[in-house]
Enzyme design. Sequence first.
Site, short mmCIF file in Angstrom:
data_model
loop_
_atom_site.label_atom_id
_atom_site.label_comp_id
_atom_site.label_asym_id
_atom_site.label_seq_id
_atom_site.Cartn_x
_atom_site.Cartn_y
_atom_site.Cartn_z
N TRP A 54 10.84 -14.96 -7.79
CA TRP A 54 10.50 -13.43 -7.60
C TRP A 54 10.83 -12.87 -6.10
O TRP A 54 10.44 -13.41 -5.35
CB TRP A 54 8.85 -13.25 -7.83
CG TRP A 54 8.41 -11.97 -7.39
CD1 TRP A 54 8.02 -11.53 -6.21
CD2 TRP A 54 8.49 -10.87 -8.29
NE1 TRP A 54 7.68 -10.12 -6.18
CE2 TRP A 54 7.74 -9.69 -7.42
CE3 TRP A 54 8.55 -10.59 -9.48
CZ2 TRP A 54 7.48 -8.49 -7.87
CZ3 TRP A 54 8.40 -9.09 -10.13
CH2 TRP A 54 7.62 -8.46 -9.30
N ASN A 56 10.24 -8.79 -4.14
CA ASN A 56 10.16 -7.36 -4.12
C ASN A 56 10.86 -6.72 -2.76
O ASN A 56 12.05 -7.16 -2.45
CB ASN A 56 8.87 -6.78 -4.49
CG ASN A 56 7.67 -7.41 -3.81
OD1 ASN A 56 7.39 -8.41 -3.90
ND2 ASN A 56 6.99 -6.59 -2.91
N ASP A 57 9.87 -6.06 -2.02
CA ASP A 57 10.78 -5.42 -0.80
C ASP A 57 11.63 -6.19 -0.05
O ASP A 57 11.37 -7.22 0.31
CB ASP A 57 9.71 -4.75 -0.12
CG ASP A 57 8.44 -4.19 -0.80
OD1 ASP A 57 8.55 -3.97 -1.97
OD2 ASP A 57 7.39 -3.88 -0.20
N TRP A 81 4.76 -11.79 -9.20
CA TRP A 81 4.28 -11.54 -7.69
C TRP A 81 3.28 -12.59 -7.44
O TRP A 81 2.39 -13.03 -8.03
CB TRP A 81 3.80 -10.24 -7.63
CG TRP A 81 3.40 -9.72 -6.28
CD1 TRP A 81 4.31 -9.00 -5.53
CD2 TRP A 81 2.21 -9.69 -5.64
NE1 TRP A 81 3.56 -8.87 -4.06
CE2 TRP A 81 2.28 -9.25 -4.47
CE3 TRP A 81 1.05 -10.05 -6.22
CZ2 TRP A 81 1.34 -9.28 -3.64
CZ3 TRP A 81 -0.14 -10.09 -5.52
CH2 TRP A 81 -0.01 -9.61 -4.12
N PHE A 113 2.98 -9.88 4.01
CA PHE A 113 3.57 -8.83 3.44
C PHE A 113 4.64 -7.99 4.11
O PHE A 113 5.07 -8.24 5.24
CB PHE A 113 2.39 -7.60 3.08
CG PHE A 113 1.56 -7.63 1.99
CD1 PHE A 113 1.61 -9.06 1.18
CD2 PHE A 113 0.60 -6.83 1.45
CE1 PHE A 113 0.90 -9.03 0.07
CE2 PHE A 113 0.01 -6.90 0.25
CZ PHE A 113 0.03 -8.04 -0.38
N ARG A 182 -0.92 -0.92 5.85
CA ARG A 182 0.07 -2.08 5.82
C ARG A 182 1.68 -1.35 6.09
O ARG A 182 2.03 -0.41 6.15
CB ARG A 182 0.27 -2.63 4.31
CG ARG A 182 0.38 -1.70 3.10
CD ARG A 182 0.44 -2.46 1.92
NE ARG A 182 0.43 -1.81 0.51
CZ ARG A 182 -0.58 -1.19 -0.10
NH1 ARG A 182 -1.72 -1.60 0.46
NH2 ARG A 182 -0.43 -0.63 -0.96
N ASP A 183 2.62 -2.44 5.86
CA ASP A 183 4.07 -2.25 6.15
C ASP A 183 4.48 -1.48 7.40
O ASP A 183 5.19 -0.43 7.42
CB ASP A 183 4.43 -1.27 4.72
CG ASP A 183 4.21 -1.67 3.57
OD1 ASP A 183 3.79 -3.07 3.27
OD2 ASP A 183 4.07 -0.94 2.68
N GLU A 235 3.33 3.78 0.77
CA GLU A 235 3.54 2.49 1.12
C GLU A 235 5.03 2.53 2.03
O GLU A 235 5.88 3.47 1.81
CB GLU A 235 3.97 1.41 0.09
CG GLU A 235 2.64 1.31 -0.75
CD GLU A 235 2.87 0.30 -1.95
OE1 GLU A 235 1.79 -0.41 -1.98
OE2 GLU A 235 3.87 0.40 -2.64
C1 FRU Z 1 5.50 -2.34 -1.93
C2 FRU Z 1 4.53 -3.24 -1.27
C3 FRU Z 1 4.27 -3.38 0.05
C4 FRU Z 1 3.62 -4.43 0.35
C5 FRU Z 1 4.28 -5.67 -0.61
C6 FRU Z 1 3.44 -6.84 -1.12
O1 FRU Z 1 6.22 -2.75 -2.92
O2 FRU Z 1 3.27 -3.16 -2.49
O3 FRU Z 1 3.24 -1.97 0.43
O4 FRU Z 1 3.57 -4.80 1.46
O5 FRU Z 1 4.72 -4.62 -1.61
O6 FRU Z 1 4.37 -7.44 -1.65
#
Ligand code: FRU
Length: 516
Positions: A54, A56-57, A81, A113, A182-183, A235
Amino acid sequence: MESIRVSHPMRWAVMAEIVLFALSGISQRAGISQTAHYDEPFRPQVHFSPREHWTNDPNGLVYFHGEYHLFFQYNPFGDTWGHMSWGHAVSTDMLHWHELPIALPEKDGMMIFTGSIVVDRKNSSGFCLPDTECLVAIYTGSREPPQIHRQTQNIAFSRDKGRTWTPFAGNPVLDLQLGDFRDPSVSWNEEARQWIMAVSLPKEHKIRFYASPDLKTWAQLSEFGPAGDIAGDWECPDLLKVPSANGKDSIWALKIGLNPGAPQGGSGEQYFLGSFDGKAFTPSLKHGAHGWTNYGKDDYCAISFNGLRKNQHPILLGWMNNWQYAAKLPTSPWRGQMSLPRRLSFMKDEAGLALRQKPVIDRLRGVSAPITVQSGVDLRGVDIAQTTIPNELDLHFEKPSEDVFGVRLYSDEQHWTEIGFDRQKGEFYIDRTRSGTAPSPAFPARTTAPLVASRPYSLRLVVDRSSVEAYAQNDTIAMTNLIYPVSQNSKIQLFSASGKAVAVKGRTWKLHSIWR
Ligand code: FRU
């Protein structure tokens, strides 16, 4: 170079030329070895995806010592996830990626994250060896229930071009004792000569700005928000200085992810254009100063590369997905892919401000053919390109007399994706309701963006095995959608409401796979 010209009595000649076009592609591919991986059904051929598991970002995008780095949210143990860690890939051109071992693993119950990486050129952190520059990552550490739900900002450094990482012994560097914080997006601000962090308070719809001399101690500067769209969590902020196309002017852009509740459903990203004085962001009140970086369903948490040359145009790259159905995508042994990198500029015209995004793709272009279609020609059943996928098309529709017109990508007679301009509704759109497999009820969609009548009807398309990226009206509209076609035998046809052509000039390219 073969040419594709469509005029009514010439249909068979056109078909013959198309066959030639297809054959020349076959001979070009002959002899190129096929690897077992990266050739599974729906495996993206011009977009990055991890070999397995998997993602994501995108995280920590940075250019350093001749390499582009793509770190990414990654579950090392499965295709949904969880256990979030930073995967890692490198490239010399932002297109051909080579996956490396995990950079930052989940540790002691703390997931890693989203965040960013900076090049510490003057060893402001003290982490680099004397007289060298090194990489510093700034990321959110997240603890989830049954632990106390807590998100903090942390740093780690690498002295070996991102291959190995050492977390700072004094972590966390920012802790507000919050569950949602976050982020962090960090960059060097030349005017203020300090590091600036944009970081999100998702539930409060606020972006906080902090400053630091050394990446370890942070002082709050200002807050932005709530503003614009606040239907879901905020985010993945990114603060960017965006030059105009000729580089003479620039504007600041603040990009913010919104999930759920974006206009197309689920995840989306809004931007504000304005000014940043080293402390606070002030949005412009001009028309076009608030918009969506992508009007499709599948582009989320895009961030820009750090470490680029001074005054270089920022390059944004996102996760080509939507939290509504990300866990249900019908791909194996991986799940998740990235968008193409896009070079940003801004422009001002009689309709107002606009952000422009031009995909970085030129290096993948192979056999090419011009496309010319005269207006009024009967379009039914005429292919403008019998393509192999991946493929790129660059089309300019001239003075349209039709209200609805555009391109259809057919995978068989019953299945196609329609990409069009609807002048009556004032919309540019992609309709994927008949595109093929729908992994969830939220998947079938007709995504739309507002048309600006005074801007040209240009359309750039990048078609991959499981996506279509569209850039319309001189790249002022970006629209990215996943598609899961029933076959890879794509036929590309023009269409219009009446069946008569709108004059088109353009070009099509076969694209080389990034994996072979
Ligand atoms: C956005 C998010 C971020 C976080 C990450 C966790 O897609 O929710 O805010 O840091 O994914 O995987």
